[in-house]
Each structure stands twice: as C-alpha cells, then as structure tokens.
Motif scaffolding. Structure first.
Motif, PDB file in Angstrom:
ATOM      1  N   THR A  30       0.818  -1.219   0.000  1.00 44.50           N
ATOM      2  CA  THR A  30       0.000   0.000   0.000  1.00 44.50           C
ATOM      3  C   THR A  30       0.851   1.268   0.000  1.00 44.50           C
ATOM      4  O   THR A  30       0.362   2.345   0.351  1.00 44.50           O
ATOM      5  N   ASN A  31       2.107   1.141  -0.397  1.00 45.38           N
ATOM      6  CA  ASN A  31       2.933   2.338  -0.547  1.00 45.38           C
ATOM      7  C   ASN A  31       2.332   3.255  -1.613  1.00 45.38           C
ATOM      8  O   ASN A  31       1.611   2.788  -2.509  1.00 45.38           O
ATOM      9  N   PRO A  32       2.605   4.555  -1.553  1.00 43.35           N
ATOM     10  CA  PRO A  32       2.052   5.478  -2.554  1.00 43.35           C
ATOM     11  C   PRO A  32       2.374   5.054  -3.984  1.00 43.35           C
ATOM     12  O   PRO A  32       3.456   4.539  -4.273  1.00 43.35           O
ATOM     13  N   GLY A  33       1.401   5.280  -4.865  1.00 41.88           N
ATOM     14  CA  GLY A  33       1.578   4.940  -6.268  1.00 41.88           C
ATOM     15  C   GLY A  33       2.039   6.134  -7.081  1.00 41.88           C
ATOM     16  O   GLY A  33       2.406   7.183  -6.539  1.00 41.88           O
ATOM     17  N   LEU A  34       2.002   5.981  -8.389  1.00 43.24           N
ATOM     18  CA  LEU A  34       2.404   7.063  -9.279  1.00 43.24           C
ATOM     19  C   LEU A  34       1.389   8.200  -9.213  1.00 43.24           C
ATOM     20  O   LEU A  34       0.178   7.965  -9.185  1.00 43.24           O
ATOM     21  N   ALA A  35       1.879   9.412  -9.188  1.00 45.84           N
ATOM     22  CA  ALA A  35       0.997  10.575  -9.099  1.00 45.84           C
ATOM     23  C   ALA A  35       0.106  10.677 -10.333  1.00 45.84           C
ATOM     24  O   ALA A  35       0.544  10.439 -11.462  1.00 45.84           O
ATOM     25  N   ILE A  36      -1.154  11.018 -10.094  1.00 43.48           N
ATOM     26  CA  ILE A  36      -2.111  11.260 -11.170  1.00 43.48           C
ATOM     27  C   ILE A  36      -2.628  12.678 -11.005  1.00 43.48           C
ATOM     28  O   ILE A  36      -3.227  13.012  -9.985  1.00 43.48           O
ATOM     29  N   GLU A  37      -2.402  13.509 -11.998  1.00 48.12           N
ATOM     30  CA  GLU A  37      -2.859  14.899 -11.956  1.00 48.12           C
ATOM     31  C   GLU A  37      -3.467  15.250 -13.303  1.00 48.12           C
ATOM     32  O   GLU A  37      -2.827  15.861 -14.157  1.00 48.12           O
ATOM     33  N   GLN A  38      -4.715  14.833 -13.504  1.00 53.23           N
ATOM     34  CA  GLN A  38      -5.416  15.138 -14.742  1.00 53.23           C
ATOM     35  C   GLN A  38      -6.914  15.028 -14.509  1.00 53.23           C
ATOM     36  O   GLN A  38      -7.364  14.400 -13.546  1.00 53.23           O
ATOM     37  N   ALA A  39      -7.680  15.673 -15.376  1.00 48.65           N
ATOM     38  CA  ALA A  39      -9.131  15.697 -15.228  1.00 48.65           C
ATOM     39  C   ALA A  39      -9.713  14.300 -15.359  1.00 48.65           C
ATOM     40  O   ALA A  39      -9.177  13.444 -16.076  1.00 48.65           O
ATOM     41  N   ALA A  40     -10.823  14.079 -14.662  1.00 51.04           N
ATOM     42  CA  ALA A  40     -11.421  12.746 -14.630  1.00 51.04           C
ATOM     43  C   ALA A  40     -11.814  12.258 -16.019  1.00 51.04           C
ATOM     44  O   ALA A  40     -11.726  11.065 -16.315  1.00 51.04           O
ATOM     45  N   GLY A  41     -12.248  13.170 -16.877  1.00 53.60           N
ATOM     46  CA  GLY A  41     -12.673  12.773 -18.208  1.00 53.60           C
ATOM     47  C   GLY A  41     -11.581  12.119 -19.029  1.00 53.60           C
ATOM     48  O   GLY A  41     -11.859  11.312 -19.922  1.00 53.60           O
ATOM     49  N   GLN A  87      -7.432   3.545 -15.811  1.00 56.82           N
ATOM     50  CA  GLN A  87      -6.251   3.231 -16.623  1.00 56.82           C
ATOM     51  C   GLN A  87      -5.349   2.216 -15.914  1.00 56.82           C
ATOM     52  O   GLN A  87      -4.125   2.364 -15.859  1.00 56.82           O
ATOM     53  N   ASN A  88      -5.981   1.200 -15.337  1.00 55.80           N
ATOM     54  CA  ASN A  88      -5.287   0.087 -14.680  1.00 55.80           C
ATOM     55  C   ASN A  88      -4.512   0.489 -13.431  1.00 55.80           C
ATOM     56  O   ASN A  88      -3.683  -0.276 -12.940  1.00 55.80           O
ATOM     57  N   GLN A  89      -4.779   1.665 -12.895  1.00 54.54           N
ATOM     58  CA  GLN A  89      -4.122   2.089 -11.660  1.00 54.54           C
ATOM     59  C   GLN A  89      -5.174   2.319 -10.580  1.00 54.54           C
ATOM     60  O   GLN A  89      -6.202   2.965 -10.818  1.00 54.54           O
ATOM     61  N   LEU A  90      -4.915   1.791  -9.393  1.00 52.67           N
ATOM     62  CA  LEU A  90      -5.835   1.979  -8.277  1.00 52.67           C
ATOM     63  C   LEU A  90      -5.876   3.451  -7.886  1.00 52.67           C
ATOM     64  O   LEU A  90      -4.841   4.066  -7.627  1.00 52.67           O
ATOM     65  N   ASN A 127     -22.858   4.471   2.873  1.00 52.14           N
ATOM     66  CA  ASN A 127     -21.512   4.621   2.302  1.00 52.14           C
ATOM     67  C   ASN A 127     -20.575   5.026   3.444  1.00 52.14           C
ATOM     68  O   ASN A 127     -20.402   6.197   3.742  1.00 52.14           O
ATOM     69  N   ALA A 128     -19.985   4.019   4.078  1.00 54.95           N
ATOM     70  CA  ALA A 128     -19.213   4.234   5.301  1.00 54.95           C
ATOM     71  C   ALA A 128     -17.784   4.697   5.038  1.00 54.95           C
ATOM     72  O   ALA A 128     -17.177   5.347   5.897  1.00 54.95           O
ATOM     73  N   ARG A 129     -17.229   4.336   3.889  1.00 56.20           N
ATOM     74  CA  ARG A 129     -15.863   4.727   3.549  1.00 56.20           C
ATOM     75  C   ARG A 129     -15.782   5.119   2.077  1.00 56.20           C
ATOM     76  O   ARG A 129     -16.329   4.446   1.212  1.00 56.20           O
ATOM     77  N   PHE A 130     -15.094   6.232   1.828  1.00 61.28           N
ATOM     78  CA  PHE A 130     -14.783   6.661   0.462  1.00 61.28           C
ATOM     79  C   PHE A 130     -13.431   7.350   0.522  1.00 61.28           C
ATOM     80  O   PHE A 130     -13.284   8.374   1.181  1.00 61.28           O
ATOM     81  N   GLN A 131     -12.457   6.760  -0.145  1.00 59.91           N
ATOM     82  CA  GLN A 131     -11.103   7.301  -0.096  1.00 59.91           C
ATOM     83  C   GLN A 131     -10.524   7.425  -1.495  1.00 59.91           C
ATOM     84  O   GLN A 131     -10.293   6.422  -2.173  1.00 59.91           O
ATOM     85  N   ILE A 132     -10.339   8.671  -1.948  1.00 59.78           N
ATOM     86  CA  ILE A 132      -9.505   8.921  -3.120  1.00 59.78           C
ATOM     87  C   ILE A 132      -8.065   8.910  -2.615  1.00 59.78           C
ATOM     88  O   ILE A 132      -7.729   9.623  -1.664  1.00 59.78           O
ATOM     89  N   LEU A 133      -7.218   8.116  -3.209  1.00 51.46           N
ATOM     90  CA  LEU A 133      -5.857   7.985  -2.697  1.00 51.46           C
ATOM     91  C   LEU A 133      -5.104   9.311  -2.811  1.00 51.46           C
ATOM     92  O   LEU A 133      -5.316  10.074  -3.765  1.00 51.46           O
ATOM     93  N   PRO A 134      -4.251   9.620  -1.845  1.00 51.57           N
ATOM     94  CA  PRO A 134      -3.669  10.965  -1.727  1.00 51.57           C
ATOM     95  C   PRO A 134      -2.856  11.426  -2.929  1.00 51.57           C
ATOM     96  O   PRO A 134      -2.719  12.632  -3.150  1.00 51.57           O
ATOM     97  N   TRP A 135      -2.313  10.498  -3.699  1.00 49.91           N
ATOM     98  CA  TRP A 135      -1.492  10.895  -4.838  1.00 49.91           C
ATOM     99  C   TRP A 135      -2.324  11.099  -6.110  1.00 49.91           C
ATOM    100  O   TRP A 135      -1.790  11.326  -7.179  1.00 49.91           O
ATOM    101  N   VAL A 136      -3.650  11.035  -5.966  1.00 49.98           N
ATOM    102  CA  VAL A 136      -4.554  11.231  -7.103  1.00 49.98           C
ATOM    103  C   VAL A 136      -5.199  12.607  -6.984  1.00 49.98           C
ATOM    104  O   VAL A 136      -5.921  12.888  -6.024  1.00 49.98           O
TER     105      VAL A 136
END
Length: 227
Positions: A30-41, A87-90, A127-136
């Motif tokens: 569960t180490n941080p993944g690759l940063a994602i910085e782009q619009a959801a679309g 895109q195959n990334q959590l 909906n008890a938990r909703f987590q967008i991962l911090p690097w997204v």
C-alpha cells in the motif's frame, strides 16, 4: 443484530467462536503509487472491482487503515467493498455497510413510523468509507465514481444478499469536509445529525456533527421503505 446490541436494544448470547483479530498490518503493497494529476474525463473508463477474496479484503483494509482519516473498522452488517481503477491504476476505495439505526433528518425525509423503520432498515445502505488515494488529484473523479457505483451497487447487492436496496446514505464530517462530490453526484442534503454517537448522553454532543446526504436508487424508494 450486533448494532442493536451496541445500542442497548437487545442482549445477545456470548459468541461461540473467537472473533478474528481486527488488527491491520501495513506493508509495501500500500505504498504510494504514481501521481495522477489530470481531469477525470481523461482517465476513463472507471472500473469497479468488487472485493470478493480474503487477499483482496486484507488489501482493502490495509489501504483504508493507512490513508482514510478514520482508519479501518469492520463494516457493520451486510456490506460491499470496492477497489476503483482508472487506466489500470488503483485510484480510490469505497465501502458500504448497514445504515444508521436512526437519524431524524433521514426518517423525516422518508416519512415513516418506528415500526416501518425497524422492518425496512435493511433497504438503506450506508456509504461508510470513500477514499480517493492521496497521490490522485483529478477534478470531478469523486463524483464520477459515486455515480457509477450507484448504478452498479443494486445489482451487486442483489447477487450477494438476494434483495435490492432502495436508498444510499452517507455522513460527512464537518468542518473537515463539505460534501462537494456528493452534491455533484446529485445526492440530496438532508441536514445534520446531533453528534451524540452510540454512547453519547442524550442532548449532549459526544462525537463530531455530520451532514447527512442520501441518494435514492429508484423512484419508488419511499413506498418500499414505508410498506
């Protein structure tokens, strides 16, 4: 029934088997993944993976323990949990469990009696938990995930538990969050709870006050909840 026992409504006999160890141990998985910085679309399609195996369950628990501000706690009652991939990334995790036993804004919104609430509470899912991962960092991703999940969850719940829920609810802690993604996903704001918690003294706040949002899963939800 464990929820009812916690609320002092019933007393259950002692468990026959020892409960599993709820401790969550962190690993490199569960180490941080690759940063994602782009619009959801630009990240479409969004893929929901249902947690079905013990290894997936342990991994989901570990991510929540590591990154969600409340950490991991076993979800009450009937439940479903999801990994969200783009895109195959959590990119996110969602968890749904049993609804709150009672909350005035929701019950007024539905317009039901105490007996109807006891009979039909299982048709509401929290909906008890909703987590967008911090690097997204992706504008509109959270609301898109909520919308996609609301369309899929009734079928998954039917397959797992042989009935379809009719209403989703969630509690958003103030002032930590304002519920922007729920509003964008067309959830309805109903008001605030009293902040009493399960063990709070009547009339006194014992836990943070939270905003209550709901999302009907069909147009006949009131009839189902008051029938």
């Amino acid at each position: 029934m464990l929820r009812m026992q916690d609320d002092g409504l019933i007393t259950l006999p002692p468990p026959r088997c020892k409960r599993p160890d709820p401790t969550v141990y962190l690993s490199d998985k569960t180490n941080p993944g690759l940063a994602i910085e782009q619009a959801a679309g630009t990240l479409a399609p969004i893929h929901l993976q249902l947690v079905q195996h013990k290894s997936d369950s342990r991994l989901w628990n570990e991510y929540i323990e590591r990154y969600h501000y409340l950490g991991h706690k076993p979800l009450p009652g009937a439940q479903l949990r999801y990994f969200i991939y783009t895109q195959n990334q959590l990119t996110a995790l969602l968890g749904f469990g049993a609804a709150a036993w009672q909350t005035a804004p929701r019950d007024l919104f539905i317009g039901r009696t105490h007996e109807q609430r006891k009979k039909n509470l299982h048709l509401i899912v929290n909906n008890a938990r909703f987590q967008i991962l911090p690097w997204v960092q992706s504008k509109n991703l959270a609301s898109m995930i909520l919308s996609k999940t609301a369309k899929r969850l009734p079928d998954d719940w039917q397959a797992q538990y042989n009935y379809r829920p009719v209403l989703l609810e969630t509690f958003v802690e103030k002032p930590r969050f304002v519920g922007t993604c729920y509003k964008a996903a067309n959830w309805t704001y109903l008001g605030q709870n009293k902040g009493r918690g399960k063990l709070g003294v009547s009339g006194k706040q014992s836990v943070p006050i939270k905003d209550l949002w709901v999302y009907p899963l069909n147009t006949t939800f009131r009839a189902a909840l008051t029938g």
